[in-house]
Design an enzyme around this catalytic site. Structure first.
Site, PDB file in Angstrom:
ATOM      1  N   GLN A  32     -19.657  49.897 -16.524  1.00  0.00           N
ATOM      2  CA  GLN A  32     -19.691  49.966 -17.986  1.00  0.00           C
ATOM      3  C   GLN A  32     -19.385  48.633 -18.659  1.00  0.00           C
ATOM      4  OE1 GLN A  32     -16.233  52.670 -19.280  1.00  0.00           O
ATOM      5  NE2 GLN A  32     -15.966  52.500 -17.086  1.00  0.00           N
ATOM      6  N   MET A  61     -13.392  53.832 -19.313  1.00  0.00           N
ATOM      7  CA  MET A  61     -12.277  52.889 -19.388  1.00  0.00           C
ATOM      8  C   MET A  61     -11.586  52.920 -20.748  1.00  0.00           C
ATOM      9  SD  MET A  61     -13.618  49.484 -17.387  1.00  0.00           S
ATOM     10  CE  MET A  61     -13.462  49.344 -15.588  1.00  0.00           C
ATOM     11  N   ASP A 109     -12.567  47.194 -24.811  1.00  0.00           N
ATOM     12  CA  ASP A 109     -11.644  48.219 -25.301  1.00  0.00           C
ATOM     13  C   ASP A 109     -11.620  48.323 -26.823  1.00  0.00           C
ATOM     14  OD1 ASP A 109     -10.930  48.908 -22.725  1.00  0.00           O
ATOM     15  OD2 ASP A 109      -9.294  47.448 -22.650  1.00  0.00           O
TER      16      ASP A 109
END
Lengths: 406, 406
Positions: free
Chosen positions: B300, B187, B143
């Site tokens: 991913q 995501m 992230d």
């Protein structure tokens, strides 16, 4: 007398179809019988619209190598099926007038069974009318469903991407100390070759795949539940690979099954997300196991960074062989693979009559399926494993794959 | 006096978290201050359950290299957050009794912001109680949302997979001579770094991404429609990258928007398939453009064959640096990256106080976003491009990636 060669691509793209194009172009440019090499844009449509480009630039070896690593269809594609001659003879006349205008002695059409139908019709028409253009097909399809040939260019690379993805998704499931299932939805409406190919993820210490759901077998929810429950007694997680085309005993697509869901609007309805979502809902709602479904979608046909070297090289070779066959006077043929041995893996390329290929589908034979139809046998492994071996060198620029755009 | 080192992994897996583990293990095994190197299985859970394994086998260089290319968390993971000390001091006592039993002088926890909260709490407790164990975090998250550090290990590899997938999906859309859109769901619930990373697909002659939908900007259907229509005037196809966490101006998730569908049960309801499906339906139903949505899902974060060498090497380096810092007596810290220059790309690794990192989220700053919030700027490209550069050598066996299983 030297004539020109025209090539085109048709049907869905693959990671290897441009390698076949490279083989055709290389073969054409190095043939003593070929003058210019042309490409028609968007398949037979490009012939009809005279959207034709000179491929002479690919005499450059760097360009040719780049073409080989570029997925998708460099020349574009179409899904147009030729009508029967009786229905629209003008169309045939138009095509051959374009051939004449560009002095096309050889027309090579790279595609799947629909494209072989085009090759069959055009070569029959040429013969009937005394046109001299020699016409051949060059096989491609990730579905591996062409008749006669041992396997198809494009299949090995797609199977390799799917198997490697499944392998790494499995490792991901092992991370938490809990039971879970991942359902992977894989392309192949009538033939389960690619779905079965996912089982090649089973290698060494890792055994991700225990259940494959193929169109070659009837899907039964109860039998599936029983099999999955038995697998989950032995291990914490598994990857289920499901072909998009599986059906129940009444012949209805499982993707359209009404699996009631908890929550939401409360209505039982067909899943929006296809068969993967349907099976996911079934497992989580009925078997109460944490489940996630993943649809590889078009990624499985276009992800070149995990292509098979065997596939890329064979795709090139089959394109080149097609040039050899037509320049030696053959027409209405498609070069295909004959398997000489599994270990060591050996093939030879031979011309096949397109009439034996067009519009037919080759499905997984019985000896490659387990008795309950929910797994593949050693025979499948022996057949498919060689097709995913070897890794082509991939060129990058700025951290992303270098690709050739028309 | 030599003490033992204990390490563990936490949170969601990445393609690079095992490279950090390799860095920690290598650092520990080669440090004059460290005796044995242990790993706890499933994060802090493994400490509590004394599920602890000896990592001495990784003195073998081949094993260490294999660990670096293996995605997911070799030691397993957990999502357990430590309670405040006041709520359950016994738990803290238990953890430190295990540290004592195994003579743990150094505890290194590899994870994201939740894991840094654990590091913060344990290091504060150690200080308060006079325990000698030095405790540090090692950053990881696809992230890229950790505070203070320039970027996070794991982000580069995930962004590289996403960008390369988008690039090849785009080429796939160019095949047919028709307008179409692909929506990719990526995501990142609160920070759009990975979704923005997909824009790195734009390079050379290919420009796949024109619109990115990020949680940092409010999503407005009308503004989106206007922007997309204007893009589609210029080109035939485009890839829209959408973060799973985008919201409307009222703060509601777009994934839960009621977009009415034609056909089916006729009811307007939230899409089952998440935000990608919602946007897909919106585009096809309201704007009448052929659309397909693809969810990269866990692929991913676990697809190592497209990892970034920069990321893999930095992940190793940051793990090794953490060992250096704790053996020099630091505690309650996390090594992070300081960017020294973009061109040439240069970083240094420094220790940061975990109190500045735990439970915080770093979002994309304004200067990296276009005014309408639907694209990234040159500043983002400068920041992110170096992070996806370089390709690690991947070892295969039987056509599939070699992976290390615990």
């Amino acid at each position: 007398m030297k004539r020109n060669l025209l090539t085109a691509q048709s049907g869905g793209p693959t990671a290897a179809i441009n390698s076949s194009l490279a083989g055709v172009v290389f073969g054409g440019l190095s043939s003593a019988d070929v003058d210019k090499v042309y490409g028609a844009v968007n398949g037979i449509e490009g012939v009809l619209k005279e959207n034709i480009i000179d491929m002479g630039g690919f005499a450059d070896k760097g360009m040719l190598e780049l073409l080989k690593q570029t997925p998708s269809s460099y020349l574009g594609s179409c899904r147009r099926k030729l009508p029967e001659k009786a229905e629209n003879e003008e169309l045939y006349e138009k095509i051959f007038s374009v051939f004449e205008k560009y002095s096309i002695g050889y027309f090579l059409y790279i595609g799947g069974n629909d494209s072989m139908d085009t090759v069959k019709k055009l070569s029959e028409y040429a013969k009937e009318k005394g046109h001299e253009t020699k016409i051949a097909g060059v096989p491609k399809t990730i579905d591996n469903d062409l008749a006669v040939t041992d396997h198809t260019p494009g299949y090995g690379s797609a199977a390799k991407f799917v198997a490697n993805s499944v392998r790494q998704l499995y490792l991901d499931t092992l991370v938490y100390d809990m039971k879970s299932v991942v359902v992977t939805e894989i392309m192949g409406r009538n033939a389960g070759w690619l779905t079965a190919g996912a089982s090649l993820a089973n290698s060494g210490a890792l055994h991700p795949v225990d259940i494959v759901c193929l169109p070659e077998a009837v899907f039964d929810f109860d039998a599936f539940a029983e099999r999955l429950n038995s697998v989950m007694k032995e291990k914490n997680t598994t990857i289920i690979t499901v072909s998009e085309g599986i059906k129940d005993s009444a012949g209805n697509y499982i993707a359209e099954s009404k699996i009631s869901r908890t929550g939401g609007d409360g209505f039982a309805h067909a899943s929006l997300g296809g068969v993967g979502k349907t099976i996911e809902h079934f497992i989580s709602e009925k078997l109460h196991i944490k489940t996630r479904s993943i649809e590889f979608s078009t990624l499985q046909r276009c992800f070149s960074q995990n292509a098979s070297l065997c596939d890329i090289e064979e795709s090139f070779a089959v394109g080149r062989a097609a040039v050899d066959f037509v320049t030696k006077g053959q027409s209405g043929i498609m070069p295909g693979f004959v398997r000489l041995s599994d270990e060591p893996y050996k093939i030879e390329i031979k011309p096949f009559d397109v009439a034996e290929i067009a519009n037919l589908e080759k499905r997984i034979p019985k000896e490659m399926l387990s008795e309950d139809g929910m797994n593949v046998t050693e025979a499948f492994e022996k057949y498919a494993r060689p097709l995913i071996l070897g890794e082509p060198r991939i060129e990058y620029q700025n951290g992303v794959i270098e690709l050739l755009k028309r």
